[in-house]
Design a protein around this motif. Structure first.
Motif, PDB file in Angstrom:
ATOM      1  N   THR A 196      -8.162 -11.893   2.539  1.00  0.00           N
ATOM      2  CA  THR A 196      -7.055 -11.131   1.944  1.00  0.00           C
ATOM      3  C   THR A 196      -7.308  -9.627   2.067  1.00  0.00           C
ATOM      4  OG1 THR A 196      -6.721 -12.944   0.399  1.00  0.00           O
ATOM      5  CG2 THR A 196      -5.703 -10.859  -0.184  1.00  0.00           C
ATOM      6  N   ALA A 197      -8.521  -9.195   1.764  1.00  0.00           N
ATOM      7  CA  ALA A 197      -8.843  -7.758   1.854  1.00  0.00           C
ATOM      8  C   ALA A 197      -8.680  -7.268   3.293  1.00  0.00           C
ATOM      9  CB  ALA A 197     -10.270  -7.501   1.354  1.00  0.00           C
ATOM     10  N   GLY A 198      -9.169  -8.056   4.247  1.00  0.00           N
ATOM     11  CA  GLY A 198      -9.068  -7.659   5.654  1.00  0.00           C
ATOM     12  C   GLY A 198      -7.618  -7.576   6.104  1.00  0.00           C
ATOM     13  N   ARG A 199      -6.829  -8.548   5.682  1.00  0.00           N
ATOM     14  CA  ARG A 199      -5.431  -8.572   6.127  1.00  0.00           C
ATOM     15  C   ARG A 199      -4.649  -7.376   5.579  1.00  0.00           C
ATOM     16  NH1 ARG A 199      -3.322 -13.539   4.270  1.00  0.00           N
ATOM     17  NH2 ARG A 199      -2.215 -12.600   2.551  1.00  0.00           N
ATOM     18  N   PHE A 200      -4.753  -7.135   4.266  1.00  0.00           N
ATOM     19  CA  PHE A 200      -3.953  -6.058   3.676  1.00  0.00           C
ATOM     20  C   PHE A 200      -4.462  -4.671   4.089  1.00  0.00           C
ATOM     21  CE2 PHE A 200      -2.660  -9.375   0.507  1.00  0.00           C
ATOM     22  CZ  PHE A 200      -1.340  -9.407   0.917  1.00  0.00           C
ATOM     23  N   THR A 201      -5.751  -4.541   4.286  1.00  0.00           N
ATOM     24  CA  THR A 201      -6.277  -3.245   4.729  1.00  0.00           C
ATOM     25  C   THR A 201      -5.789  -2.941   6.136  1.00  0.00           C
ATOM     26  OG1 THR A 201      -8.222  -3.573   3.353  1.00  0.00           O
ATOM     27  CG2 THR A 201      -8.369  -1.861   5.037  1.00  0.00           C
ATOM     28  N   THR A 202      -5.771  -3.972   6.971  1.00  0.00           N
ATOM     29  CA  THR A 202      -5.283  -3.805   8.341  1.00  0.00           C
ATOM     30  C   THR A 202      -3.798  -3.412   8.314  1.00  0.00           C
ATOM     31  OG1 THR A 202      -6.934  -5.379   9.128  1.00  0.00           O
ATOM     32  CG2 THR A 202      -5.040  -4.986  10.577  1.00  0.00           C
ATOM     33  N   GLU A 203      -3.030  -4.028   7.429  1.00  0.00           N
ATOM     34  CA  GLU A 203      -1.608  -3.663   7.310  1.00  0.00           C
ATOM     35  C   GLU A 203      -1.460  -2.238   6.791  1.00  0.00           C
ATOM     36  OE1 GLU A 203      -0.090  -8.160   6.233  1.00  0.00           O
ATOM     37  OE2 GLU A 203       0.803  -6.489   5.151  1.00  0.00           O
ATOM     38  N   ALA A 204      -2.202  -1.912   5.741  1.00  0.00           N
ATOM     39  CA  ALA A 204      -2.079  -0.586   5.120  1.00  0.00           C
ATOM     40  C   ALA A 204      -2.489   0.516   6.088  1.00  0.00           C
ATOM     41  CB  ALA A 204      -2.934  -0.514   3.850  1.00  0.00           C
ATOM     42  N   PHE A 205      -3.453   0.202   6.948  1.00  0.00           N
ATOM     43  CA  PHE A 205      -3.909   1.169   7.958  1.00  0.00           C
ATOM     44  C   PHE A 205      -2.708   1.677   8.754  1.00  0.00           C
ATOM     45  CE2 PHE A 205      -5.161   2.098  12.317  1.00  0.00           C
ATOM     46  CZ  PHE A 205      -6.288   2.883  12.169  1.00  0.00           C
ATOM     47  N   HIS A 206      -1.816   0.774   9.125  1.00  0.00           N
ATOM     48  CA  HIS A 206      -0.655   1.160   9.934  1.00  0.00           C
ATOM     49  C   HIS A 206       0.483   1.720   9.075  1.00  0.00           C
ATOM     50  CE1 HIS A 206      -2.457  -0.443  13.566  1.00  0.00           C
ATOM     51  NE2 HIS A 206      -2.767  -1.537  12.903  1.00  0.00           N
ATOM     52  N   LEU A 207       0.619   1.213   7.851  1.00  0.00           N
ATOM     53  CA  LEU A 207       1.730   1.648   6.990  1.00  0.00           C
ATOM     54  C   LEU A 207       1.527   3.066   6.450  1.00  0.00           C
ATOM     55  CD1 LEU A 207       2.282  -1.619   4.906  1.00  0.00           C
ATOM     56  CD2 LEU A 207       3.762  -0.705   6.720  1.00  0.00           C
ATOM     57  N   ALA A 208       0.271   3.479   6.303  1.00  0.00           N
ATOM     58  CA  ALA A 208      -0.017   4.760   5.634  1.00  0.00           C
ATOM     59  C   ALA A 208       0.637   5.934   6.349  1.00  0.00           C
ATOM     60  CB  ALA A 208      -1.531   4.968   5.532  1.00  0.00           C
ATOM     61  N   TYR A 209       0.910   5.756   7.642  1.00  0.00           N
ATOM     62  CA  TYR A 209       1.476   6.868   8.422  1.00  0.00           C
ATOM     63  C   TYR A 209       3.005   6.878   8.396  1.00  0.00           C
ATOM     64  CZ  TYR A 209       2.097  10.177  12.250  1.00  0.00           C
ATOM     65  OH  TYR A 209       2.440  11.280  12.998  1.00  0.00           O
ATOM     66  N   ASP A 210       3.590   5.821   7.866  1.00  0.00           N
ATOM     67  CA  ASP A 210       5.045   5.699   7.883  1.00  0.00           C
ATOM     68  C   ASP A 210       5.622   6.360   6.626  1.00  0.00           C
ATOM     69  OD1 ASP A 210       7.686   4.897   7.806  1.00  0.00           O
ATOM     70  OD2 ASP A 210       7.256   2.881   8.571  1.00  0.00           O
ATOM     71  N   ALA A 211       6.295   7.489   6.818  1.00  0.00           N
ATOM     72  CA  ALA A 211       6.796   8.268   5.674  1.00  0.00           C
ATOM     73  C   ALA A 211       7.819   7.498   4.851  1.00  0.00           C
ATOM     74  CB  ALA A 211       7.406   9.572   6.186  1.00  0.00           C
ATOM     75  N   GLU A 212       8.426   6.492   5.453  1.00  0.00           N
ATOM     76  CA  GLU A 212       9.448   5.747   4.709  1.00  0.00           C
ATOM     77  C   GLU A 212       8.846   4.642   3.853  1.00  0.00           C
ATOM     78  OE1 GLU A 212      12.496   4.491   7.436  1.00  0.00           O
ATOM     79  OE2 GLU A 212      12.748   6.546   8.138  1.00  0.00           O
ATOM     80  N   VAL A 213       7.578   4.383   4.046  1.00  0.00           N
ATOM     81  CA  VAL A 213       6.923   3.334   3.266  1.00  0.00           C
ATOM     82  C   VAL A 213       6.237   3.969   2.051  1.00  0.00           C
ATOM     83  CG1 VAL A 213       5.139   1.556   3.313  1.00  0.00           C
ATOM     84  CG2 VAL A 213       6.562   1.931   5.322  1.00  0.00           C
ATOM     85  N   TYR A 214       6.503   3.458   0.896  1.00  0.00           N
ATOM     86  CA  TYR A 214       5.923   3.974  -0.360  1.00  0.00           C
ATOM     87  C   TYR A 214       5.966   5.502  -0.407  1.00  0.00           C
ATOM     88  CZ  TYR A 214       4.024  -0.765  -0.037  1.00  0.00           C
ATOM     89  OH  TYR A 214       3.884  -2.101   0.140  1.00  0.00           O
TER      90      TYR A 214
END
Ligand SMILES: [Zn+2]
Length: 283
Positions: A137-155
């Motif tokens: 679970t930690a690996g999956r969500f961290t991998t997702e967050a890695f890509h989402l952190a750059y998307d200004a429309e996300v959170y």
């Protein structure tokens, strides 16, 4: 300044890359570590040290102790509870990490990445080393967050976008354990657990090793940091029973697989996780 964020699931998981973290910390890198749970479902090596009720807070202190020795500059707990091994009753409790709302986990991790602004992020590979549900679970969500952190429309409410430049999966190096357990078996110690681990992991196809760090010079630091995790590594633990030279041989390197950017052809193993980082971002 170079910055690194490692995300794991339980106090003591960081031990797999303790030499790497110690190396970068001593070379001027800002080292941040996030731990999804406080390891509440772990075993207790000695009933004098903790009870099932206070194990989480005891293990939090153990990780603080290890982090200080390794040179972790900031330590974050995501605040979920240990889900226990696959099939354990703790899998079902509502506070278990594997039961967490995916959006809640992602937003916490995106928030951390945007605050810490790491150049590189390290987490578990998809099999969670040996199938532990919290690791996966930690690996999956961290991998997702890695890509989402750059998307200004996300959170958009949790900070300005930040693009980490490298994502690595920390690999469990079975050869290390083989060194320890082969010695132990030859000398008549019970190695039941390892035989099960070896069987479990034999089925797994791991991503290729892209980076190998020689961490021999951090062996003593690693030993001291491991000794902080007293509830997990009691005097009966096999790691304490094998002689130091065997442990030194086992822990001399740590291995990683670069996930982003993807490496298409297979170059020789590299030894610096920061190689190729854009110097303009090192402020
Ligand atoms: Zn773990």
């Amino acid at each position: 300044m170079k910055r690194l964020l490692a995300v794991f699931a339980h106090p003591d998981d960081e031990g797999a890359i303790a030499g790497t973290l110690a190396h970068y910390s001593r070379n001027g890198v800002h080292v941040a570590l996030a731990c999804a749970t406080r390891g509440e479902s772990g075993e207790i090596s000695d009933p004098e040290l903790a009870t099932p009720d206070n194990l989480g807070s005891v293990r939090e202190q153990e990780l603080r102790c290890a982090g200080q020795i390794i040179g972790v500059d900031e330590l974050h707990f995501l605040g979920y509870c240990d889900s226990g091994m696959q099939g354990a009753a703790d899998n079902e409790r509502s506070t278990a990490f594997i039961q967490a709302d995916p959006d809640d986990v992602r937003s916490k991790l995106v928030n951390l990445i945007r605050q810490i602004k790491p150049h590189i992020v390290i987490t578990f590979e998809p099999h969670g080393w040996y199938g532990h549900p919290d690791h996966i679970t930690a690996g999956r969500f961290t991998t997702e967050a890695f890509h989402l952190a750059y998307d200004a429309e996300v959170y958009p409410s949790v900070g300005d976008p930040w693009k980490p430049q490298r994502l690595y999966h920390a690999l469990l190096d079975l050869n290390k354990f083989a060194i320890i357990f082969d010695y132990a078996r030859e000398h008549g110690f019970d190695t039941g657990d390892f035989d099960a681990l070896r069987e479990e992991t034999a089925k797994i196809e791991l991503p290729p090793v892209s980076h190998r760090l020689d961490v021999d010079e951090y062996f003593e630091i690693r030993e001291m940091a491991t000794s902080c995790h007293r509830t997990q590594f009691g005097p009966d633990n096999l790691l304490h029973k094998v002689p130091e030279f065997v442990r030194r041989q086992a822990w001399r390197s740590e291995i990683f697989s670069q996930i982003y950017p993807e490496i298409s052809n297979r170059p020789a193993e590299r030894d610096d996780l920061f190689e190729g980082i854009d110097p303009l971002t090192l402020r």
